[in-house]
Design a protein around this motif. Sequence first.
Motif, PDB file in Angstrom:
ATOM      1  N   GLY A 139      54.669  37.994  47.464  1.00  0.00           N
ATOM      2  CA  GLY A 139      54.539  39.380  47.055  1.00  0.00           C
ATOM      3  C   GLY A 139      53.218  39.583  46.349  1.00  0.00           C
ATOM      4  N   GLU A 140      52.753  40.819  46.358  1.00  0.00           N
ATOM      5  CA  GLU A 140      51.455  41.075  45.751  1.00  0.00           C
ATOM      6  C   GLU A 140      51.336  42.517  45.289  1.00  0.00           C
ATOM      7  OE1 GLU A 140      48.637  42.457  49.444  1.00  0.00           O
ATOM      8  OE2 GLU A 140      48.896  40.286  49.168  1.00  0.00           O
ATOM      9  N   SER A 141      50.466  42.702  44.347  1.00  0.00           N
ATOM     10  CA  SER A 141      49.897  43.998  44.054  1.00  0.00           C
ATOM     11  C   SER A 141      48.400  43.819  44.276  1.00  0.00           C
ATOM     12  CB  SER A 141      50.214  44.417  42.619  1.00  0.00           C
ATOM     13  OG  SER A 141      49.731  45.723  42.360  1.00  0.00           O
ATOM     14  N   SER A 142      47.588  44.645  43.654  1.00  0.00           N
ATOM     15  CA  SER A 142      46.142  44.426  43.699  1.00  0.00           C
ATOM     16  C   SER A 142      45.612  44.478  42.272  1.00  0.00           C
ATOM     17  CB  SER A 142      45.443  45.468  44.579  1.00  0.00           C
ATOM     18  OG  SER A 142      45.802  46.786  44.201  1.00  0.00           O
ATOM     19  N   MET A 143      44.486  43.819  42.049  1.00  0.00           N
ATOM     20  CA  MET A 143      43.899  43.763  40.718  1.00  0.00           C
ATOM     21  C   MET A 143      42.409  43.486  40.837  1.00  0.00           C
ATOM     22  SD  MET A 143      45.299  40.079  39.301  1.00  0.00           S
ATOM     23  CE  MET A 143      44.965  38.529  40.172  1.00  0.00           C
ATOM     24  N   VAL A 144      41.741  43.523  39.713  1.00  0.00           N
ATOM     25  CA  VAL A 144      40.311  43.220  39.660  1.00  0.00           C
ATOM     26  C   VAL A 144      40.139  41.721  39.441  1.00  0.00           C
ATOM     27  CG1 VAL A 144      38.103  43.692  38.555  1.00  0.00           C
ATOM     28  CG2 VAL A 144      39.877  45.471  38.613  1.00  0.00           C
ATOM     29  N   MET A 145      39.393  41.075  40.327  1.00  0.00           N
ATOM     30  CA  MET A 145      38.940  39.705  40.114  1.00  0.00           C
ATOM     31  C   MET A 145      37.439  39.778  39.874  1.00  0.00           C
ATOM     32  SD  MET A 145      41.237  38.129  43.225  1.00  0.00           S
ATOM     33  CE  MET A 145      41.227  39.714  44.086  1.00  0.00           C
ATOM     34  N   TYR A 146      36.966  39.130  38.837  1.00  0.00           N
ATOM     35  CA  TYR A 146      35.557  39.303  38.484  1.00  0.00           C
ATOM     36  C   TYR A 146      34.948  38.006  37.969  1.00  0.00           C
ATOM     37  CZ  TYR A 146      37.176  39.547  33.606  1.00  0.00           C
ATOM     38  OH  TYR A 146      37.743  39.261  32.378  1.00  0.00           O
ATOM     39  N   ARG A 147      33.620  37.954  38.065  1.00  0.00           N
ATOM     40  CA  ARG A 147      32.850  36.814  37.574  1.00  0.00           C
ATOM     41  C   ARG A 147      32.635  36.961  36.072  1.00  0.00           C
ATOM     42  NH1 ARG A 147      28.981  34.889  41.267  1.00  0.00           N
ATOM     43  NH2 ARG A 147      28.028  33.810  39.486  1.00  0.00           N
ATOM     44  N   THR A 148      33.254  36.090  35.308  1.00  0.00           N
ATOM     45  CA  THR A 148      33.102  36.155  33.850  1.00  0.00           C
ATOM     46  C   THR A 148      31.670  35.857  33.414  1.00  0.00           C
ATOM     47  OG1 THR A 148      33.858  33.846  33.697  1.00  0.00           O
ATOM     48  CG2 THR A 148      35.512  35.572  33.415  1.00  0.00           C
ATOM     49  N   ASP A 149      30.985  34.979  34.152  1.00  0.00           N
ATOM     50  CA  ASP A 149      29.617  34.632  33.779  1.00  0.00           C
ATOM     51  C   ASP A 149      28.677  35.808  34.012  1.00  0.00           C
ATOM     52  OD1 ASP A 149      30.087  34.346  36.525  1.00  0.00           O
ATOM     53  OD2 ASP A 149      28.522  32.819  36.772  1.00  0.00           O
ATOM     54  N   LEU A 150      28.858  36.522  35.120  1.00  0.00           N
ATOM     55  CA  LEU A 150      28.004  37.677  35.392  1.00  0.00           C
ATOM     56  C   LEU A 150      28.319  38.832  34.451  1.00  0.00           C
ATOM     57  CD1 LEU A 150      27.867  37.761  39.295  1.00  0.00           C
ATOM     58  CD2 LEU A 150      26.210  36.785  37.694  1.00  0.00           C
ATOM     59  N   MET A 151      29.579  38.975  34.092  1.00  0.00           N
ATOM     60  CA  MET A 151      29.957  40.028  33.142  1.00  0.00           C
ATOM     61  C   MET A 151      29.314  39.763  31.791  1.00  0.00           C
ATOM     62  SD  MET A 151      31.789  42.862  33.219  1.00  0.00           S
ATOM     63  CE  MET A 151      32.918  42.648  34.586  1.00  0.00           C
ATOM     64  N   GLU A 152      29.349  38.506  31.376  1.00  0.00           N
ATOM     65  CA  GLU A 152      28.729  38.144  30.098  1.00  0.00           C
ATOM     66  C   GLU A 152      27.213  38.334  30.159  1.00  0.00           C
ATOM     67  OE1 GLU A 152      28.441  34.289  27.047  1.00  0.00           O
ATOM     68  OE2 GLU A 152      29.615  34.166  28.895  1.00  0.00           O
ATOM     69  N   ALA A 154      25.646  40.457  31.850  1.00  0.00           N
ATOM     70  CA  ALA A 154      25.373  41.895  31.825  1.00  0.00           C
ATOM     71  C   ALA A 154      25.634  42.512  30.455  1.00  0.00           C
ATOM     72  CB  ALA A 154      26.222  42.603  32.877  1.00  0.00           C
ATOM     73  N   GLY A 155      26.153  41.708  29.526  1.00  0.00           N
ATOM     74  CA  GLY A 155      26.430  42.206  28.187  1.00  0.00           C
ATOM     75  C   GLY A 155      27.665  43.083  28.115  1.00  0.00           C
ATOM     76  N   LEU A 156      28.613  42.857  29.066  1.00  0.00           N
ATOM     77  CA  LEU A 156      29.822  43.665  29.126  1.00  0.00           C
ATOM     78  C   LEU A 156      31.058  42.802  28.948  1.00  0.00           C
ATOM     79  CD1 LEU A 156      28.881  45.862  32.230  1.00  0.00           C
ATOM     80  CD2 LEU A 156      28.829  46.575  29.830  1.00  0.00           C
ATOM     81  N   GLU A 157      32.159  43.442  28.593  1.00  0.00           N
ATOM     82  CA  GLU A 157      33.439  42.755  28.470  1.00  0.00           C
ATOM     83  C   GLU A 157      34.479  43.544  29.255  1.00  0.00           C
ATOM     84  OE1 GLU A 157      36.645  41.291  25.067  1.00  0.00           O
ATOM     85  OE2 GLU A 157      34.590  41.839  24.508  1.00  0.00           O
ATOM     86  N   MET A 158      35.115  42.875  30.220  1.00  0.00           N
ATOM     87  CA  MET A 158      36.098  43.542  31.064  1.00  0.00           C
ATOM     88  C   MET A 158      37.369  43.845  30.275  1.00  0.00           C
ATOM     89  SD  MET A 158      37.135  44.706  34.076  1.00  0.00           S
ATOM     90  CE  MET A 158      36.155  43.987  35.422  1.00  0.00           C
ATOM     91  N   PRO A 159      37.790  45.098  30.195  1.00  0.00           N
ATOM     92  CA  PRO A 159      39.078  45.414  29.568  1.00  0.00           C
ATOM     93  C   PRO A 159      40.233  44.899  30.427  1.00  0.00           C
ATOM     94  CG  PRO A 159      37.694  47.380  29.837  1.00  0.00           C
ATOM     95  CD  PRO A 159      37.092  46.301  30.671  1.00  0.00           C
ATOM     96  N   ASP A 283      35.517  28.231  38.261  1.00  0.00           N
ATOM     97  CA  ASP A 283      35.653  28.090  36.810  1.00  0.00           C
ATOM     98  C   ASP A 283      35.161  29.311  36.046  1.00  0.00           C
ATOM     99  OD1 ASP A 283      32.987  27.801  37.394  1.00  0.00           O
ATOM    100  OD2 ASP A 283      32.673  26.035  36.136  1.00  0.00           O
ATOM    101  N   SER A 284      34.812  30.384  36.747  1.00  0.00           N
ATOM    102  CA  SER A 284      34.297  31.568  36.050  1.00  0.00           C
ATOM    103  C   SER A 284      34.868  32.853  36.666  1.00  0.00           C
ATOM    104  CB  SER A 284      32.767  31.603  36.091  1.00  0.00           C
ATOM    105  OG  SER A 284      32.289  31.554  37.427  1.00  0.00           O
ATOM    106  N   VAL A 285      36.199  32.886  36.800  1.00  0.00           N
ATOM    107  CA  VAL A 285      36.882  34.054  37.360  1.00  0.00           C
ATOM    108  C   VAL A 285      37.857  34.613  36.332  1.00  0.00           C
ATOM    109  CG1 VAL A 285      38.307  34.959  39.237  1.00  0.00           C
ATOM    110  CG2 VAL A 285      36.719  33.071  39.682  1.00  0.00           C
ATOM    111  N   GLY A 286      37.772  35.917  36.111  1.00  0.00           N
ATOM    112  CA  GLY A 286      38.707  36.614  35.239  1.00  0.00           C
ATOM    113  C   GLY A 286      39.491  37.654  36.012  1.00  0.00           C
ATOM    114  N   PHE A 287      40.523  38.211  35.371  1.00  0.00           N
ATOM    115  CA  PHE A 287      41.422  39.132  36.055  1.00  0.00           C
ATOM    116  C   PHE A 287      41.735  40.328  35.165  1.00  0.00           C
ATOM    117  CE2 PHE A 287      42.228  34.762  37.290  1.00  0.00           C
ATOM    118  CZ  PHE A 287      42.013  34.825  38.659  1.00  0.00           C
TER     119      PHE A 287
END
Length: 439
Positions: A139-152, A154-159, A283-287
Amino acid sequence: MNLKTVLRAACAVALIGTTGAYADSHTVTVTIATVNNGDMIRMQGLTEDFTSQNPDIALEWVTLEENVLRQRVTQDIAAKGGQFDVMTIGTYEVPIWSRNGWLVSLNDLPPEWDADDLLPAIRAGLTVDGELYAAPFYGESSMVMYRTDLMEKAGLEMPDAPTWDFIRDAAAAMTDRDGEIYGVCLRGKAGWGENMAFITATSNSFGARWFDEDWRPQFDSEAWANTLNFYMDLMKSYGPPGSSTNGFNENLSLFQQGKCGMWIDATVAASFVTNPNDSTVADSVGFALAPDNGLGKRGNWLWAWSLAIPAGSDATDAAKKFVAWATSKEYTQLVASKEGWANVPPGTRTSLYENAAYLEAAPFAEMTLNSINAADPTQPTVDSVPYTGVQFVAIPEFAGIATLVGQEFSAALAGQQTVAEALEKAQALTVDEMEAAGY
């Protein structure tokens, strides 16, 4: 007698393409139509466990790309062709096909299979009038998968619960076209279960809907214009080249290669993007939850790829044995023993999300469960609608209409027409198809 029955009667020798050492006159062949994603391919590799327990059953696989699978199984079951004994189908098909008498009830699966362990949201989508007509493989829904290293960087923090405005700003900050890193990767490939799954779920968060309460198509609304313009701007400004041909598998490959800052797609992908054997960015994926616009609906869907048995099968008992095996808690444990707990099929059973070993191995488990629970097929949109379904409309006509609409939207993404032209065509063809269907 259908063609498959004739072939079975004629062949008392080994069947090419089957799982198992041989097939003799006492062997029942179960033909399985499935989708070419990682979980299903993994299942094929583990089926010796099943055939060793059931030497009188041979498995024959027909593995297809998602759009092709949908077309093949729909044509076969509607025509009562009898090509398949087990079909991989989704939450959209189950209630429609069961009401047509096309599916076999699975209420008599063994007690140890434990139907009560299924997640309520997933079980409800596969049950009609108290009868379970498909067993969820994942089963699944959908969500944001993002690069934590690139977010950092860019000086941003994913809510945990981002807005679409944040996604746009983050995509801009992470895009490095010279370095072949694109801020966001999204589905663009035409198909009711490809680009239209993503765009329809997104449209809910923009206040759009497919139909009003009188079944009038709504593509001429401001909410749909806002949805599609935002999507096109995001993709053209910060997406990869050739995105109009990218579906789930293409975007998965791009993300694993480190070319996507963010990817908003099926929660089931989490185990693939965090697997160091396949992903260069494991090793650098956030959700995070799928985005919203503050209107009360998030842009996430609800789906289950499930195994169902067509009423035309002449191997129903053997097919039920396979379905019970492939969707059991024991199969989950088999995958864990071979591939690790992080790679087991997610999103179907309550017990998995109470399993300490899984929760420790799968950093995405909590976000997956929260995303599934956040989807509401009975009230999918901001304004009232006469239909159920989050990324689809649960009527038989939807698949055909959405395929055509998806082609128009994909053509706009490819630069072949404007957003306004795509929406105008979508409105006209939807009106025509719905009127022809008697709405």
